[in-house]
Scaffold this active site. Structure first.
Site, PDB file in Angstrom:
ATOM      1  N   ASP A 286       0.822  -1.208   0.000  1.00 34.63           N
ATOM      2  CA  ASP A 286       0.000   0.000   0.000  1.00 34.63           C
ATOM      3  C   ASP A 286       0.856   1.258   0.000  1.00 34.63           C
ATOM      4  O   ASP A 286       0.452   2.306  -0.496  1.00 34.63           O
ATOM      5  CB  ASP A 286      -0.920   0.002   1.233  1.00 34.63           C
ATOM      6  CG  ASP A 286      -1.862   1.186   1.210  1.00 34.63           C
ATOM      7  OD1 ASP A 286      -2.851   1.115   0.467  1.00 34.63           O
ATOM      8  OD2 ASP A 286      -1.590   2.179   1.913  1.00 34.63           O
ATOM      9  N   GLY A 421      -3.280   5.439  -0.725  1.00 30.27           N
ATOM     10  CA  GLY A 421      -2.911   4.927  -2.039  1.00 30.27           C
ATOM     11  C   GLY A 421      -4.085   4.405  -2.826  1.00 30.27           C
ATOM     12  O   GLY A 421      -4.366   4.839  -3.945  1.00 30.27           O
TER      13      GLY A 421
END
Ligand code: SF4
Lengths: 521, 428
Positions: A286, A421
Site C-alpha cells: 500500500d 494509495g
C-alpha cells in the site's frame, strides 16, 4: 530593524521561563513591564498547564522609570523569596528591562536574600527563545555544579560495580515538541537495555536533582537546541561523554542504541533492543504510492535534520526543500541539504518560507504551525513536526516522536494527511463519477490534513496568473476540471508556466496536454 | 498595598480601593488585534522588540490570519546604538511595507516600551513619513506600550491619535458620534435603532474605512460604546464635542439607558425611546430569561483586565441575578464611569489597580462560582476547581445592544453549564 509578521521563536526571556516552568522549586524574577506577562498563557493555554509558570514580574510602569525601578526589583525579589521559598532564584530581564540598566542580577546579590541567586544575561536584542533556554539551563547547572567539578589531576569517582550504568537525559522542556512523551519512551528504551536514567533535566527536575548529574556515566543530548551547551560543559568539567544521536526515526534510534552501547561498554545485541512497525509499513504494498512524494521540510534544527532522513530513507519521499529557523544549527542543516542536492533555507522570515512552498508546490509539508497555515492556504497536506506548535499539538494521548514508538507515531502522522494509495487510485479511475466530484473528501480525512482538499477554491487566487498573463480557453478550463482536484492546482500552475515559456496567450486543450507531457517525470 | 482613595458621594457610590503591585494585564498593543479587524484598510506597524511581536501573535491566537495587517519592526542592537540610523531604518521598513501593501490607506506607527525608553519620537517620524508618502495614505503614531497602557487602552491611544485628523463639523448642526470599536453587525443594529428614534446624523468612530473620518465640532454629541476611552474623549471635547453621560450598552437596561441618554439630546423623552425600542427589548427579555436561570444566585469575581468590568458587573447583578464578590479594574475613570458607579451603588467591593498575589488570595478565599480573568490565569484557577471566563473573549465578541444580550449572558453561563454537565474530576 527587521520587519516581522510572525515569529518562530519568542524573545530569550521566554526561553528562561521555559526552564523555570519545566522545573520544580525554581523561581524566576523577571524585570519587565506588565504586557510581557502574556508569556504565562503560552504555558497555561497552549500546554494546558494547571499552574502558573513560577515567575514573578516587576511590571514597572512609566511613572516608575528613573526613580523607583531598582527598588521594585528588590521588593519583588524579597516577595518572591518569602512566598515561594525556592531552592534557587533565577533573575533576568526582558528587552525593556535590559534598556533601563538596573542590573537586577547585581541588585539581587546585594539584597541579602535567603535563596541562592543565579542571574542570567538575556541579550534580548540579538538572541531568541531557544538560546535563552539553553543559556538559562547552562547557567543554572554551572552555578550549582561548578564548585563540585574535580580539580585538575583529580579523578571523577567511579561508579560502584554493583550499580547499573546510568545516563542523564538533558534538554527536554515545557513547550518543547512532545518532550513529555519522548522522555517516557526513551526511558523505557534505556531501561530495556539495562541502563538507568539518573536525572532528567530540566523537565520535572529540582535543583537538588541537578546536583546529582555528575553521578551518571554519560549525558544524552536529547534536545540539542536546549541541552548542547550544558552537555559540552559537563563533558569538559566532569569528563562525562555526550551521547549525541537524537533517536528521531528508525535509523536514528538504531544509531542511538549503538552509541549508548558503545559509550557505556554494554554487552548486548543492538538488534534485540526493540522494533518499530515503520520498516514493514513502509515496505508493504500500500505504501508504494508514497514513493517520490515531494516533501518540503522546515522546523527547528533537530527536527528538520531528523525529518529529512526519515522522509528520504524511511518513507521513500523526495525531499524538495529543507530549512530551519534555528540559526545555531544552520551549518548542519546546510550540510545535509547539500547532500540531498538542495540549498537549505535558513531564515526566520515566514514570508520567505511561504514563497519557497508556493514555488515548489510540494505534495506534503512537514513543518511548524506556521507551515501548517501556509500549507492550508495553498491546499497542500501538512503535518506538524516541530515547535512552534499550537494547542492541538500537545495531545492528550501518548504520542512520542522518539524511539521506536515515535517512528510508529510519525509514520501515521505523515501518511494521514496524504490521500491513501488505494483511494487515490480509485479517484483517478472514477473521476467522472458523481461521487468523486470536487466536494467529495477522502473518507478518512475529516480534520486538519484534509483542509486543503476541502477548500480548493481558496487556493485559486494564490495560483491564478498575474494580470496580463495567459488566459484559459473554455474547453481547456473544462478539461482542467476533469483532473482530480488534489492535483489540479499543480496542473494549472504548470500549464500556465509552460504557456508563458512558449509565449502563448491562450491555453487550449492541446496546451494542457503538451504541458502534461513536458512536466511528466 | 491598598488604601481607600475615593468616596465621591458617600451615600450612593462604591468605595474604591487602590492596589499597587504585580500586574497581569496585557499591554495596549493587544488592541491592535480588534482595531485592525475594524479598520479594514489600516496597517499597524509596532516599533518594538521580539517580545512585542510575540505578544501580538500569542494574543491573536497565533496565525489566525494569513497575512495580517499588523507587523513589528523589531529593533536591533544597531538601532539602539544610533538614533539617526534608527530613523533611516524605519523609513526603509515603511517603504518596504507600503510597496507590499498598496491597499493600505492608513498606517499607524505604534510605540512600545523599548521605543519609548530609548525616546524614539514616532510622532515626529510619522510626520516626516507623511511628507514622503503624501497623497498616498495617512500616517500617524500612538503608543501601545506596557509602561503607559494596559490592554484596551491601546484603542484609546489609537483613536485619540486620529482626532486631529477629523474634519471640522459645520456650525450649528447637531450630530451624534458613537465612539469605540464595535462589530459591523452591531453598528448596523444601532443605526436602525437610532433611525427608529429619528436620529439619522450618526457617525461611528472608528469607521470600517480609515478615510471615513467623522466631522467634529461644537454640535457633536459623543456617545461612548466602550468605557476605556478617556484620552479620546478629552481630545474630542477639546475640539468642541460634548460627552453624553450614559451607562454602557451592555444588557437591556444599559442599552436602553444608553439610547435614552443620546435621544435626550434630540429632545426625546425616556418614554418615547422605551416605546420605540419595545420590540427588540421584548425579544431580548425573552432570550435572556432562558440563560438567566443558570446565572441566578451564583457569585462572580472580576480580576482587573479589560476595563469592561464595571458595566459587566452591573449587568450580571441587576439583570442576571448574580452576586458580586469583587469587581477589580486596572484603571478607573470616575467621569466616564459615573453612570455605572451610580448604578453599582455602595455595596460593591471595587478595586482599582492590581497586586496579583493578594488578588488571587482573595479569589481563593471567596471561591466564587465564576472568575473573570486574563488567559494566563484561567487554567491555573480551573485546576484549583474554580470556574473561569477569559475577559479577552469579551472584547472580540459582539456583546453590545439588545440582540446580543443573551449571547453576553451565555458567555458566563457556559462554564457553569459545563461544570454541571461534566462527570469527570477537575485536574490538579
Ligand atoms: S509590554 Fe512593552 S515590551 Fe512588552 S509587549 Fe507590550 S509594548 Fe512590547
Amino acid at each position: 530593524m527587521e520587519l516581522t509578521l510572525w515569529t518562530y521563536e519568542g524573545p530569550p526571556h521566554v526561553g528562561a521561563i521555559r526552564i523555570a516552568a519545566s522545573m520544580r522549586d525554581v523561581h524566576l524574577v523577571l524585570h519587565a513591564p506588565q504586557g510581557d506577562t502574556y508569556a504565562d498563557l503560552l504555558f497555561t493555554m497552549i500546554e494546558r498547564e494547571g499552574r502558573r509558570p513560577p515567575v514573578t514580574w516587576t511590571t514597572f510602569q512609566a511613572r516608575d522609570l528613573g526613580s523607583s525601578t531598582a527598588e521594585m526589583v528588590i521588593e519583588t525579589l524579597k516577595g518572591a523569596c518569602d512566598r515561594y521559598q525556592p531552592q534557587v532564584l533565577l533573575v533576568a530581564e526582558s528587552c525593556t528591562g535590559e534598556l533601563i540598566q538596573d542590573q537586577p542580577g547585581a541588585l539581587a546579590k546585594g539584597a541579602g536574600l535567603s535563596a541562592p541567586i543565579i542571574p542570567i544575561e538575556m541579550a534580548a536584542y540579538t538572541r531568541k527563545e531557544n538560546w535563552g533556554a539553553s543559556e538559562t539551563f547552562y547557567q543554572l547547572v554551572r552555578g550549582l555544579l561548578a564548585a563540585k567539578a574535580p580539580k585538575p589531576g583529580e579523578e571523577q569517582p567511579l561508579r560502584p560495580a554493583d550499580q547499573p550504568p546510568s545516563v542523564n537525559l538533558i534538554g527536554p522542556t515545557k513547550l518543547g515538541f512532545r518532550c513529555r512523551d519522548d522522555v517516557i519512551e526513551i526511558r523505557r528504551l534505556l531501561e530495556s537495555m539495562g541502563v538507568r536514567v539518573n536525572v532528567v533535566a530540566p523537565l520535572d527536575a529540582t535543583p537538588h536533582d541537578l546536583l546529582r548529574i555528575p553521578e551518571a556515566d554519560a549525558n544524552v543530548n536529547l534536545a540539542p537546541e536546549v541541552g548542547e551547551l550544558t552537555c559540552d560543559w559537563l563533558k569538559r568539567q566532569f569528563k562525562q561523554p555526550t551521547i549525541s544521536s537524537v533517536p528521531l526515526g528508525w535509523g536514528a534510534t538504531r544509531d542511538f542504541i549503538a552509541e549508548v552501547i558503545d559509550t557505556l561498554g554494554l554487552d548486548i545485541d543492538p538488534d534485540a533492543v526493540g522494533e518499530s512497525r515503520l520498516p514493514w509499513y513502509s515496505r508493504s504494498v500500500d505504501s508504494t504510492y508514497l514513493t517520490g512524494k515531494r516533501v518540503f521540510i522546515f522546523a527547528d534544527g533537530t527536527h528538520a535534520l531528523a525529518a529529512a532522513r526519515m522522509a528520504r530513507d524511511e518513507m521513500g519521499f523526495e525531499v524538495v526543500g529543507l530549512g530551519t529557523y534555528s540559526r545555531e544549527r544552520a551549518r548542519d542543516v546546510r550540510a545535509l541539504a547539500t547532500e540531498y542536492g538542495l540549498e537549505a533555507l535558513i531564515t526566520d522570515d515566514y514570508l520567505a518560507v511561504e514563497r519557497a512552498v508556493t514555488e515548489l508546490q510540494p505534495e506534503l509539508v512537514l513543518g511548524t504551525q506556521m507551515e501548517r497555515h501556509i500549507a492550508k492556504r495553498l491546499g497542500i497536506p501538512c503535518a506538524v513536526i516541530s515547535t512552534p506548535a499550537h494547542v492541538q499539538d500537545y495531545p492528550a494521548r501518548y504520542s512520542p516522536q522518539m524511539g521506536f514508538e515515535g517512528t510508529n507515531v510519525i509514520f501515521d502522522t505523515w501518511v494521514h494527511p496524504l490521500i491513501m494509495g488505494l483511494e487515490e487510485h480509485l479517484l483517478t479511475m472514477f473521476r467522472d463519477d458523481f461521487e468523486f466530484n470536487d466536494g467529495a473528501v477522502p473518507s478518512h480525512l475529516g480534520g486538519e490534513g484534509g483542509g486543503g482538499a476541502q477548500q480548493p477554491d481558496n487556493v485559486t487566487p494564490m495560483i491564478s496568473p498575474e494580470p496580463g498573463a495567459v488566459a484559459w480557453a473554455v474547453s481547456a478550463e473544462k478539461e482542467l476540471r476533469k483532473i482530480p482536484f488534489f492535483v489540479r492546482g499543480k496542473a494549472r500552475r504548470n500549464t500556465e508556466h509552460f504557456a508563458q515559456e512558449q509565449g502563448l496567450s491562450v491555453i487550449d486543450v492541446e496546451t494542457l496536454y503538451e504541458a502534461k507531457a513536458h512536466f511528466s517525470r | 498595598m491598598s488604601q481607600v482613595i475615593a468616596r465621591a458621594d458617600a451615600d450612593t457610590l462604591p468605595e474604591v480601593t487602590t492596589e499597587r503591585g504585580e500586574r497581569a494585564v496585557f499591554c495596549g498593543l493587544t488592541s491592535i488585534i480588534w482595531l485592525h479587524r475594524r479598520i479594514q484598510d489600516a496597517f499597524f506597524l509596532v516599533v518594538g522588540s521580539r517580545t512585542c511581536a510575540h505578544l501580538l501573535q500569542s494574543a491573536a491566537g497565533v496565525m489566525i490570519f494569513a497575512e495580517p495587517r499588523f507587523a513589528t519592526a523589531i529593533l536591533g542592537e544597531r538601532d539602539l546604538a544610533g538614533m539617526a540610523d534608527c530613523h533611516e531604518e524605519l523609513d526603509r521598513v515603511v517603504s518596504e511595507l507600503l510597496a507590499r501593501r498598496p491597499d493600505i490607506r492608513r498606517l499607524f506607527l505604534v510605540g512600545s516600551c523599548p521605543s519609548e525608553v530609548i525616546k524614539l519620537d514616532l510622532a515626529n517620524a510619522a510626520a516626516r513619513l507623511q511628507g514622503v508618502h503624501e497623497n498616498r495614505l495617512r500616517i500617524s503614531a500612538f503608543s501601545g506600550s506596557g509602561i503607559e497602557t494596559t490592554f484596551t487602552q491601546g484603542e484609546d491611544q489609537c483613536l485619540a491619535s486620529m482626532v486631529p485628523d477629523l474634519p471640522a463639523a459645520p456650525e450649528g448642526a447637531q450630530r451624534l458620534m458613537v465612539v469605540g470599536t464595535l462589530a459591523d453587525i452591531i453598528e448596523e443594529q444601532f443605526r436602525r435603532h437610532f433611525a427608529q428614534l429619528g436620529i439619522v446624523d450618526v457617525d461611528f468612530f472608528p469607521a470600517a474605512r480609515a478615510d471615513d473620518l467623522p466631522p467634529v465640532g461644537p454640535g457633536t454629541r459623543v456617545l461612548l460604546a466602550q468605557p476605556y476611552l478617556s484620552d479620546t474623549v478629552t481630545a474630542l471635547c477639546k475640539r468642541g464635542a460634548k460627552l453624553v453621560s450614559a451607562p454602557y450598552p451592555l444588557g437591556i437596561e444599559g442599552t436602553l439607558a444608553w439610547f435614552q441618554a443620546a435621544a435626550a439630546e434630540w429632545g426625546h423623552s425616556a418614554e418615547t425611546v422605551h416605546e420605540a425600542l419595545a420590540i427588540p427589548m421584548a425579544r431580548a427579555q425573552k432570550s435572556l430569561a432562558k440563560v438567566r436561570e443558570s446565572l441566578q444566585g451564583r457569585t462572580i469575581h472580576f480580576l482587573p483586565d479589560s476595563q469592561l468590568e464595571l458595566p459587566l458587573a452591573r449587568f450580571l447583578r441587576d439583570e442576571c441575578g448574580m452576586s458580586l464578590t469583587e469587581v477589580a479594574t486596572p484603571f478607573l475613570d470616575q467621569t466616564l464611569m459615573s453612570e455605572e458607579l451610580r448604578r453599582l451603588g455602595r455595596d460593591v467591593s471595587l478595586v482599582e489597580g492590581s497586586d496579583l498575589d493578594s488578588a488571587l488570595a482573595r479569589v481563593r478565599n471567596h471561591r466564587p462560582d465564576l472568575t473573570v480573568c486574563g488567559m494566563g490565569i484561567a487554567n491555573p484557577l480551573e485546576a484549583e476547581g474554580l470556574r473561569t471566563k477569559w475577559s479577552i473573549e469579551l472584547v472580540f465578541t459582539p456583546i453590545q445592544g439588545f440582540d446580543q444580550v443573551a449571547d453576553l449572558a451565555g458567555l458566563f453561563a457556559r462554564p457553569l453549564a459545563r461544570e454541571r454537565q461534566l462527570e469527570v474530576g477537575s485536574w490538579s
